[in-house]
Scaffold this motif. Structure first.
Motif, PDB file in Angstrom:
ATOM      1  N   ASP A  55      -9.724   4.529  -4.607  1.00 12.56           N
ATOM      2  CA  ASP A  55     -10.538   4.479  -5.820  1.00 12.56           C
ATOM      3  C   ASP A  55      -9.871   5.196  -6.992  1.00 12.56           C
ATOM      4  O   ASP A  55     -10.501   5.441  -8.015  1.00 12.56           O
ATOM      5  N   ILE A  56      -8.589   5.554  -6.844  1.00  7.15           N
ATOM      6  CA  ILE A  56      -7.779   6.025  -7.963  1.00  7.15           C
ATOM      7  C   ILE A  56      -6.449   5.280  -7.909  1.00  7.15           C
ATOM      8  O   ILE A  56      -6.155   4.582  -6.935  1.00  7.15           O
ATOM      9  N   ASP A  57      -5.654   5.420  -8.943  1.00  7.73           N
ATOM     10  CA  ASP A  57      -4.343   4.777  -8.970  1.00  7.73           C
ATOM     11  C   ASP A  57      -3.380   5.541  -8.063  1.00  7.73           C
ATOM     12  O   ASP A  57      -3.085   6.718  -8.292  1.00  7.73           O
ATOM     13  N   ILE A  58      -2.883   4.894  -6.997  1.00 11.52           N
ATOM     14  CA  ILE A  58      -1.923   5.535  -6.102  1.00 11.52           C
ATOM     15  C   ILE A  58      -0.599   4.762  -6.106  1.00 11.52           C
ATOM     16  O   ILE A  58       0.145   4.791  -5.127  1.00 11.52           O
ATOM     17  N   SER A  59      -0.315   4.095  -7.209  1.00 12.73           N
ATOM     18  CA  SER A  59       0.883   3.257  -7.272  1.00 12.73           C
ATOM     19  C   SER A  59       2.167   4.057  -7.417  1.00 12.73           C
ATOM     20  O   SER A  59       3.253   3.516  -7.254  1.00 12.73           O
ATOM     21  N   GLY A  60       2.057   5.357  -7.720  1.00 10.76           N
ATOM     22  CA  GLY A  60       3.242   6.172  -7.928  1.00 10.76           C
ATOM     23  C   GLY A  60       4.000   6.465  -6.643  1.00 10.76           C
ATOM     24  O   GLY A  60       3.465   6.335  -5.542  1.00 10.76           O
ATOM     25  N   PRO A  61       5.254   6.893  -6.763  1.00 10.97           N
ATOM     26  CA  PRO A  61       6.098   7.140  -5.580  1.00 10.97           C
ATOM     27  C   PRO A  61       5.584   8.273  -4.703  1.00 10.97           C
ATOM     28  O   PRO A  61       5.939   8.334  -3.526  1.00 10.97           O
ATOM     29  N   GLU A  62       4.776   9.177  -5.264  1.00  8.69           N
ATOM     30  CA  GLU A  62       4.257  10.275  -4.443  1.00  8.69           C
ATOM     31  C   GLU A  62       3.303   9.787  -3.358  1.00  8.69           C
ATOM     32  O   GLU A  62       2.998  10.520  -2.421  1.00  8.69           O
ATOM     33  N   PHE A  63       2.828   8.551  -3.482  1.00  8.75           N
ATOM     34  CA  PHE A  63       1.974   7.964  -2.449  1.00  8.75           C
ATOM     35  C   PHE A  63       2.705   6.914  -1.612  1.00  8.75           C
ATOM     36  O   PHE A  63       2.079   6.115  -0.931  1.00  8.75           O
ATOM     37  N   ASN A  64       4.013   6.930  -1.644  1.00  6.78           N
ATOM     38  CA  ASN A  64       4.781   5.989  -0.827  1.00  6.78           C
ATOM     39  C   ASN A  64       4.494   6.161   0.653  1.00  6.78           C
ATOM     40  O   ASN A  64       4.632   5.210   1.427  1.00  6.78           O
ATOM     41  N   PHE A  65       4.110   7.367   1.065  1.00  7.12           N
ATOM     42  CA  PHE A  65       3.851   7.598   2.478  1.00  7.12           C
ATOM     43  C   PHE A  65       2.682   6.748   2.970  1.00  7.12           C
ATOM     44  O   PHE A  65       2.618   6.398   4.144  1.00  7.12           O
ATOM     45  N   VAL A  66       1.742   6.406   2.085  1.00  8.54           N
ATOM     46  CA  VAL A  66       0.643   5.512   2.465  1.00  8.54           C
ATOM     47  C   VAL A  66       1.180   4.118   2.730  1.00  8.54           C
ATOM     48  O   VAL A  66       0.888   3.488   3.753  1.00  8.54           O
ATOM     49  N   ARG A  67       2.017   3.638   1.834  1.00  6.29           N
ATOM     50  CA  ARG A  67       2.564   2.286   1.958  1.00  6.29           C
ATOM     51  C   ARG A  67       3.619   2.177   3.064  1.00  6.29           C
ATOM     52  O   ARG A  67       4.005   1.066   3.442  1.00  6.29           O
ATOM     53  N   SER A  68       4.069   3.327   3.558  1.00  8.85           N
ATOM     54  CA  SER A  68       5.070   3.295   4.630  1.00  8.85           C
ATOM     55  C   SER A  68       4.455   2.973   5.991  1.00  8.85           C
ATOM     56  O   SER A  68       5.174   2.611   6.926  1.00  8.85           O
ATOM     57  N   ILE A  69       3.145   3.090   6.118  1.00 10.29           N
ATOM     58  CA  ILE A  69       2.488   2.873   7.410  1.00 10.29           C
ATOM     59  C   ILE A  69       2.577   1.391   7.794  1.00 10.29           C
ATOM     60  O   ILE A  69       2.215   0.514   7.012  1.00 10.29           O
ATOM     61  N   ARG A  70       3.036   1.149   9.022  1.00 11.30           N
ATOM     62  CA  ARG A  70       3.097  -0.215   9.550  1.00 11.30           C
ATOM     63  C   ARG A  70       2.402  -0.249  10.908  1.00 11.30           C
ATOM     64  O   ARG A  70       2.593   0.648  11.736  1.00 11.30           O
ATOM     65  N   VAL A  71       1.604  -1.296  11.113  1.00  6.51           N
ATOM     66  CA  VAL A  71       0.887  -1.466  12.377  1.00  6.51           C
ATOM     67  C   VAL A  71       1.356  -2.764  13.020  1.00  6.51           C
ATOM     68  O   VAL A  71       1.066  -3.855  12.527  1.00  6.51           O
ATOM     69  N   PHE A  72       2.109  -2.650  14.126  1.00  5.52           N
ATOM     70  CA  PHE A  72       2.580  -3.823  14.866  1.00  5.52           C
ATOM     71  C   PHE A  72       1.648  -4.041  16.056  1.00  5.52           C
ATOM     72  O   PHE A  72       1.620  -3.227  16.976  1.00  5.52           O
TER      73      PHE A  72
END
Length: 247
Positions: free
Chosen positions: A147-164
């Motif tokens: 519910d906030i802007d997390i597009s910055g690189p400091e939130f890359n750890f969120v986008r790094s999560i992968r579920v196989f």
């Protein structure tokens, strides 16, 4: 980031002992603010502590079949809700600043007056309704993204999560001619720019090298039957981590 988490976590453990022990474990883990704890603990590389151990247990429980859920449900962490207390003077770390944003247009979150606020303790203080975002506010949170802007690189750890999700992988010989039959269904869950989660088709060959159980896939034709969920990520500092659940 890591030093700040280590500084905060001892006081969080004390807060949990006082405020969290009155609730059954299921009630604590199913209360939506746990995703704030997952977010912070994951970003710091899962520091050793009671709240981060519980957050990690919930993180793993969500992809322990069946069904397979997004391990971090960031839309359940109300980062856009503001506090009555003034934000800290040091605003260099956006992950922590997210918990102290001023949001005059939205409802405010009420907390007892104190000199400082521990965001992880707040995330876990599920035994006191005053410490939770009101239900109507929770229902208004964006349901599939932060519910906030997390597009910055400091939130890359969120986008790094992968579920196989290896729903089915089988290799075996069949027929008199010794043909090798291989069949598999693998889907990959990833997070988008704002923490939105989506599934897409994947393959056995796309599995990370840390995955165990399909090393001999495609090698002659040893008999293989495998099902698992493999999740990996990188924390705020880029350190690699993973968990695998076989079923």
């Amino acid at each position: 980031m890591r030093h700040l988490l280590k500084k905060l976590l001892p006081s969080v453990a004390v807060a949990l002992t006082v405020t969290g022990s009155s609730l059954p474990i299921a009630a604590r883990t199913q209360t939506y603010p746990i995703d704030c704890a997952i977010l912070l603990c994951l970003s710091g590389g899962w520091p050793a502590s009671v709240p981060c151990a519980r957050a990690r247990a919930e993180f793993i429980r969500r992809f322990t079949p069946w069904p397979v859920e997004p391990p971090l449900q960031i839309w359940r962490c109300p980062m856009g809700a503001s506090f009555e207390a003034a934000p800290p003077s040091n605003s260099t770390n956006r992950i922590f600043d997210a918990f102290f944003q001023n949001n005059s247009s939205g409802p405010r979150q009420s907390f007892p007056e104190r000199d400082s606020i521990d965001p992880i303790a707040v995330a876990w203080r599920a035994s006191d309704a005053r410490d939770l975002v009101p239900t109507d506010r929770a229902l208004r949170l964006i349901q599939d993204r932060a519910d906030i802007d997390i597009s910055g690189p400091e939130f890359n750890f969120v986008r790094s999560i992968r579920v196989f999700d290896v729903r089915y992988a089988r290799q075996h010989e069949s027929g008199r001619d010794g043909d090798c039959n291989r069949s598999a269904t693998v889907v990959l869950g990833t997070y988008g720019t704002q923490g939105d989660f989506a599934w897409q088709r994947s393959s056995v060959t796309a599995l990370p090298s840390a995955h165990v159980g399909l090393e001999r896939w495609g090698e002659h034709c040893p008999g293989i039957y495998h099902r698992s969920v493999f999740v990996d990520w990188r924390d705020y500092e880029g350190n690699y981590g993973f968990e695998q659940v076989n079923y």
